[in-house]
Design a protein around this motif. Structure first.
Motif, short mmCIF file in Angstrom:
data_model
loop_
_atom_site.label_atom_id
_atom_site.label_comp_id
_atom_site.label_asym_id
_atom_site.label_seq_id
_atom_site.Cartn_x
_atom_site.Cartn_y
_atom_site.Cartn_z
N VAL A 17 0.86 -1.18 0.00
CA VAL A 17 0.00 0.00 0.00
C VAL A 17 0.90 1.22 0.00
O VAL A 17 1.67 1.44 0.95
CB VAL A 17 -0.93 0.04 1.22
N VAL A 18 0.81 2.01 -1.06
CA VAL A 18 1.64 3.21 -1.18
C VAL A 18 0.76 4.45 -1.06
O VAL A 18 -0.25 4.57 -1.76
CB VAL A 18 2.39 3.24 -2.53
N PHE A 19 1.12 5.32 -0.16
CA PHE A 19 0.40 6.57 0.06
C PHE A 19 1.16 7.75 -0.54
O PHE A 19 2.40 7.82 -0.45
CB PHE A 19 0.25 6.85 1.56
N ASP A 20 0.42 8.67 -1.13
CA ASP A 20 0.93 10.02 -1.31
C ASP A 20 0.98 10.66 0.08
O ASP A 20 0.34 10.15 1.02
CB ASP A 20 -0.01 10.78 -2.24
N MET A 21 1.68 11.76 0.23
CA MET A 21 1.76 12.40 1.54
C MET A 21 0.89 13.65 1.63
O MET A 21 -0.13 13.65 2.33
CB MET A 21 3.21 12.74 1.88
N GLY A 72 4.31 2.08 1.85
CA GLY A 72 5.25 2.94 1.15
C GLY A 72 4.73 4.36 1.04
O GLY A 72 3.53 4.62 1.23
N LEU A 73 5.63 5.27 0.71
CA LEU A 73 5.30 6.65 0.38
C LEU A 73 5.82 6.95 -1.01
O LEU A 73 6.92 6.53 -1.38
CB LEU A 73 5.94 7.62 1.38
N ALA A 74 5.03 7.69 -1.78
CA ALA A 74 5.47 8.18 -3.09
C ALA A 74 5.02 9.63 -3.18
O ALA A 74 3.82 9.91 -3.26
CB ALA A 74 4.88 7.35 -4.22
N THR A 75 5.96 10.55 -3.16
CA THR A 75 5.62 11.96 -3.00
C THR A 75 6.49 12.85 -3.86
O THR A 75 7.66 12.53 -4.14
CB THR A 75 5.75 12.37 -1.52
N THR A 83 9.25 1.39 2.04
CA THR A 83 9.82 2.03 0.86
C THR A 83 9.34 3.47 0.80
O THR A 83 8.16 3.74 1.03
CB THR A 83 9.44 1.26 -0.43
N VAL A 84 10.25 4.39 0.54
CA VAL A 84 9.93 5.82 0.45
C VAL A 84 10.55 6.35 -0.84
O VAL A 84 11.78 6.33 -1.00
CB VAL A 84 10.48 6.60 1.67
#
Length: 228
Positions: free
Chosen positions: A8-12, A114-117, A139-140
């Motif tokens: 699960v990857v979140f935007d910030m 994870g974060l993808a920003t 993962t960032v």
């Protein structure tokens, strides 16, 4: 046979935390430093998610590269100054229920986060430290290392780092850029309506779902994973 790992990857900004006070102040100072009229708040928030140079180029079409780079540096100086005091936590609060979702998912053995920003690594680290989220994300991915959203590079790198398959991955964000990036990487996509892009703009990116609150987000994840 064990179940495959889920990613699960979140935007910030605009998804987990409301950073608009930071963003508007920094962008205002960047434009003032360049002697340019400051755009309306809606225009500034509309470019959240893009890497900073691309965001400036959208707000100032045709800007010379040297002038763009000077505005980028002015933005970064303002952002750093805002975190120099004690108010960083209050300036970027979690949206209702989002911290609880992160903590719940982080406690599940078959889920990686994870974060993808579009933020820089330094900017991400400040937010993570301010909210005591160290160790929650496996993962960032940041603008320092990848082309701007909606290019899929951030998410492809997240898959490579975690060993997860895109078929078991979900991208969650508040902008059309997040959704387009997720789709390009083969992720399922969930758009949240509480951020910086209007619902109709989110819908135009064709996410798998648009949710209006944290409870709805968790329900949609459960549905994707066949828990209901």
């Amino acid at each position: 046979m064990s179940a495959p790992l889920k990613l699960v990857v979140f935007d910030m900004d605009g998804t987990l935390v409301d950073s608009q006070a930071h963003i508007l102040m920094a962008m205002t100072e960047a434009f003032q430093s360049a002697g340019r009229p400051v755009p309306e708040a809606a225009a500034i928030l509309g470019i959240v998610g893009l890497s900073l140079p691309q965001a400036i180029e959208v707000l100032v079409p045709g800007i010379a590269e040297s002038n763009r780079d000077a505005m980028v540096e002015a933005y970064k100086r303002s952002f750093r100054a805002q975190f120099a005091g004690d108010g960083s936590h209050a300036l970027a609060p979690f949206y209702p229920g989002t911290r609880e979702i992160v903590d719940r998912l982080a406690g599940e053995d078959d889920v990686l986060l994870g974060l993808a920003t579009g933020k820089s690594r330094r900017g991400v680290d400040r937010i993570v430290e301010a909210h005591r989220m160290e160790g929650l994300f496996q993962t960032v991915q940041t603008a320092d290392d990848h082309p701007s959203k909606p290019a899929p590079g951030m998410l492809l790198a997240a898959l490579a780092e975690t060993g997860c398959d895109a078929a078991h991955a979900v991208m969650i964000g508040d902008t059309s850029y997040d959704i387009e990036m997720g789709r390009a990487a083969g992720f399922r996509t969930i758009a949240v309506s509480w951020g910086y892009h209007a619902p109709e703009r989110l819908a135009s990116a064709e996410p798998d779902a648009i949710v209006d609150d944290a409870a709805g987000l968790m329900r949609r994840l459960d549905e994707i994973w066949g828990r209901r």
